[in-house]
Design an enzyme around this catalytic site. Sequence first.
Site, PDB file in Angstrom:
ATOM      1  N   ASP A 194      26.369 -49.809   8.494  1.00 32.79           N
ATOM      2  CA  ASP A 194      26.646 -49.720   9.923  1.00 32.79           C
ATOM      3  C   ASP A 194      27.834 -50.606  10.290  1.00 32.79           C
ATOM      4  O   ASP A 194      27.783 -51.827  10.141  1.00 32.79           O
ATOM      5  CB  ASP A 194      25.394 -50.171  10.666  1.00 32.79           C
ATOM      6  CG  ASP A 194      25.464 -49.845  12.136  1.00 32.79           C
ATOM      7  OD1 ASP A 194      25.279 -48.674  12.484  1.00 32.79           O
ATOM      8  OD2 ASP A 194      25.732 -50.760  12.941  1.00 32.79           O
ATOM      9  N   THR A 230      30.674 -46.200  15.182  1.00 28.67           N
ATOM     10  CA  THR A 230      31.308 -47.517  15.197  1.00 28.67           C
ATOM     11  C   THR A 230      32.349 -47.659  14.086  1.00 28.67           C
ATOM     12  O   THR A 230      33.435 -48.183  14.324  1.00 28.67           O
ATOM     13  CB  THR A 230      30.259 -48.639  15.034  1.00 28.67           C
ATOM     14  OG1 THR A 230      29.439 -48.352  13.899  1.00 28.67           O
ATOM     15  CG2 THR A 230      29.381 -48.736  16.245  1.00 28.67           C
ATOM     16  N   THR A 231      32.007 -47.174  12.896  1.00 26.05           N
ATOM     17  CA  THR A 231      32.951 -47.304  11.788  1.00 26.05           C
ATOM     18  C   THR A 231      34.216 -46.515  12.101  1.00 26.05           C
ATOM     19  O   THR A 231      35.333 -47.021  11.941  1.00 26.05           O
ATOM     20  CB  THR A 231      32.314 -46.785  10.481  1.00 26.05           C
ATOM     21  OG1 THR A 231      31.017 -47.357  10.361  1.00 26.05           O
ATOM     22  CG2 THR A 231      33.140 -47.152   9.287  1.00 26.05           C
ATOM     23  N   ASP A 240      21.311 -45.393  16.031  1.00 25.14           N
ATOM     24  CA  ASP A 240      22.439 -44.464  15.947  1.00 25.14           C
ATOM     25  C   ASP A 240      22.014 -43.049  16.352  1.00 25.14           C
ATOM     26  O   ASP A 240      22.694 -42.393  17.140  1.00 25.14           O
ATOM     27  CB  ASP A 240      23.000 -44.417  14.519  1.00 25.14           C
ATOM     28  CG  ASP A 240      23.920 -45.589  14.214  1.00 25.14           C
ATOM     29  OD1 ASP A 240      23.786 -46.617  14.900  1.00 25.14           O
ATOM     30  OD2 ASP A 240      24.757 -45.488  13.299  1.00 25.14           O
TER      31      ASP A 240
HETATM   32  P1  ADP Z   1      30.241 -43.979  12.038  1.00 25.01           P
HETATM   33  O1  ADP Z   1      29.815 -45.399  12.136  1.00 25.01           O
HETATM   34  O2  ADP Z   1      31.663 -43.796  12.458  1.00 25.01           O
HETATM   35  O3  ADP Z   1      29.298 -43.025  12.673  1.00 25.01           O
HETATM   36  P2  ADP Z   1      29.337 -42.817   9.567  1.00 25.01           P
HETATM   37  O4  ADP Z   1      29.198 -43.549   8.290  1.00 25.01           O
HETATM   38  O5  ADP Z   1      28.112 -42.404  10.270  1.00 25.01           O
HETATM   39  O6  ADP Z   1      30.259 -43.693  10.473  1.00 25.01           O
HETATM   40  O7  ADP Z   1      30.239 -41.529   9.263  1.00 25.01           O
HETATM   41  C1  ADP Z   1      30.582 -40.622  10.246  1.00 25.01           C
HETATM   42  C2  ADP Z   1      31.567 -39.621   9.705  1.00 25.01           C
HETATM   43  O8  ADP Z   1      30.987 -38.900   8.618  1.00 25.01           O
HETATM   44  C3  ADP Z   1      31.933 -38.581  10.751  1.00 25.01           C
HETATM   45  O9  ADP Z   1      33.303 -38.323  10.684  1.00 25.01           O
HETATM   46  C4  ADP Z   1      31.132 -37.374  10.331  1.00 25.01           C
HETATM   47  O10 ADP Z   1      31.721 -36.163  10.745  1.00 25.01           O
HETATM   48  C5  ADP Z   1      31.110 -37.508   8.847  1.00 25.01           C
HETATM   49  N1  ADP Z   1      29.976 -36.819   8.244  1.00 25.01           N
HETATM   50  C6  ADP Z   1      28.679 -37.099   8.411  1.00 25.01           C
HETATM   51  N2  ADP Z   1      27.902 -36.239   7.709  1.00 25.01           N
HETATM   52  C7  ADP Z   1      28.738 -35.396   7.082  1.00 25.01           C
HETATM   53  C8  ADP Z   1      28.564 -34.276   6.193  1.00 25.01           C
HETATM   54  N3  ADP Z   1      27.359 -33.873   5.822  1.00 25.01           N
HETATM   55  N4  ADP Z   1      29.667 -33.652   5.749  1.00 25.01           N
HETATM   56  C9  ADP Z   1      30.879 -34.068   6.116  1.00 25.01           C
HETATM   57  N5  ADP Z   1      31.116 -35.102   6.938  1.00 25.01           N
HETATM   58  C10 ADP Z   1      30.067 -35.764   7.411  1.00 25.01           C
HETATM   59 MG    MG Z   2      27.335 -42.519  12.204  1.00 27.86          MG
END
Ligand code: ADP
Ligand code: MG
Length: 553
Positions: free
Chosen positions: A66, A99-100, A397
């Site tokens: 996170d 957030t990331t 989240d």
């Molecule tokens: P954040 O803190 O930004 O939410 P995450 O680690 O949750 O970071 O990653 C979010 C990113 O991962 C988004 O750009 C989302 O579209 C992408 N993402 C999540 N699941 C998938 C998936 N199954 N296939 C492709 N991209 C994904």
């Molecule tokens: Mg996320």
Amino acid sequence: MAENQLGGQQYMVLPEGASRLLGKEAQRTNIAVGYAVASIVKTTLGPKGMDKMLVSELGDIIITNDGATILEEMNVEHPVAKILVEVAKTQDKEVGDGTTSAVILAGDLLKAAGQLLDQGIPPAAIIRGYEIAREKASAALKAASSDISISDDDKLARIATISVGSKNIGSDVTKKYLTKLAIQAIKQVATKHDGKVMIDKDFIKLEKKEGGSIEDTQFINGVLIDKEIAHPGMPKSVKDARIALLDVALEIEKTETDAKIEITSPEQMQAFLNQEENMLRQMVEKIAKSKATVVFVQKGIDDVAQHFLSKQGITAVRRVKKSDMEKLSKATGARMVTSLDDLTEEDLGFAGIVEERKISGEQMVFVEKCKDPKSVSIFVRGATKQATDEVERALTDVIGALTSAVENGKYVTGGGSTEIEIAMKLRESATDIGGREQLAIQAFADAMEVIPKALADSAGMDPIDTLVQLRSKHKADNGRSFGIDVYNNKIADMESLGVIEPLKVKSQAISSATEATVSILRIDDMISSKGSKGPAGAGGMGGMPGGMGGMED
Ligand code: ADP
Ligand code: MG
């Protein structure tokens, strides 16, 4: 000596040990720091992203993916690093997810600005260009979005699945179970105002206790209070509870007993004690008269009052937090009462059951089976503290993502597809703007593509090749939702894969990343009175890792 005295303003105005960076040097340092901080969280992006292990000074361990948590726990000192931590915090507060992405985006916006500065473009032009780009990005985002409502069960499930996808909280079955709980929770607390659905996340209480396993996490149609029943003689389980909420101390006020009273005989002493006892008895009688069977008291309950309450068969919990009292009110329909004289049957709320249960050696009070409660709880369990904490963060989240999607009523496709689409639209419109701002808009477009690049990287795909493929797909008809299928290492249509995310998560990320970048670019003078006095590496302006060397991709 003479030279030292004439060392300029700085020598005269600033205290000893202070340091100062001016103009380009300040900008360059700040950009490098910002980019270095963003680079730390970059590898955690997406479901194939990695986790970070953080060890605090006291040796506490956190394992997470996170962004907000990583940055917060790193205890960064540099002011620019702190601005990025704020970006993550704002994102967390406003939407709960993304957030990331927000921090990574800010990092690349800074890096791109650095390259423009190197080409001699003044910060003011970059800032203007970035602000235009932000507007255009937000329009492009809207254009790429589709509708979602609280009754679109399939879409809500998809949004929840994607949000929880990157969290290290067990198997897909477990994740699916947790997303169901989150969906149940948001649906239960949702209310409608003038046709608009509102979800107050504060009324989805996440109460955690380590022990058991993640699968033991449960939805509670009411409130879970981390307290015990006040007196062993009180019923431990009350069915069809009639609940009173009291913001009253069931005690004799301290000042009364402290006041000077002349007691000259044992009889007088006894009379005095009797009087106290009578007052407490009257208090309890007022509660009994209201027909309450369970009372939650925000303040204390005297031992004698506890005794009377248990004699009346009334269950009581004392020193309940104000926030829990509000949740109890929303869940049971009880009205908070501030004077016992005002307490009537009408103020009481209802719960199908109020019960004290022993959880991992500690007592907790479950207020369950409420009638259409507008406040619910999720009881988070896990074998270790690390596991419980990560489940809590994952649920935060998911609840945030679901809330944003439902309240705002729009979603976009993920996997980097929307960022590619925005970048393309920005490049198309940059030429209409012209001038130096045009270069800043193009730089903004490049920065947006950091998200698909990082996702491609995490999946072991070549980021540049993938980007080229995606760009050409997006130029073709029906290519707008093409992104990265991280599980199959290829590009694919995200809409049909069900990789969707709330529009608000993206728009908030773009806004706060732009705002942070702009505020960092406006700084052309950094004065630190900490300077060399601080411990090495901990503070001051030279204390950041990475440096400009870290900016090469
Ligand atoms: P954040 O803190 O930004 O939410 P995450 O680690 O949750 O970071 O990653 C979010 C990113 O991962 C988004 O750009 C989302 O579209 C992408 N993402 C999540 N699941 C998938 C998936 N199954 N296939 C492709 N991209 C994904
Ligand atoms: Mg996320």
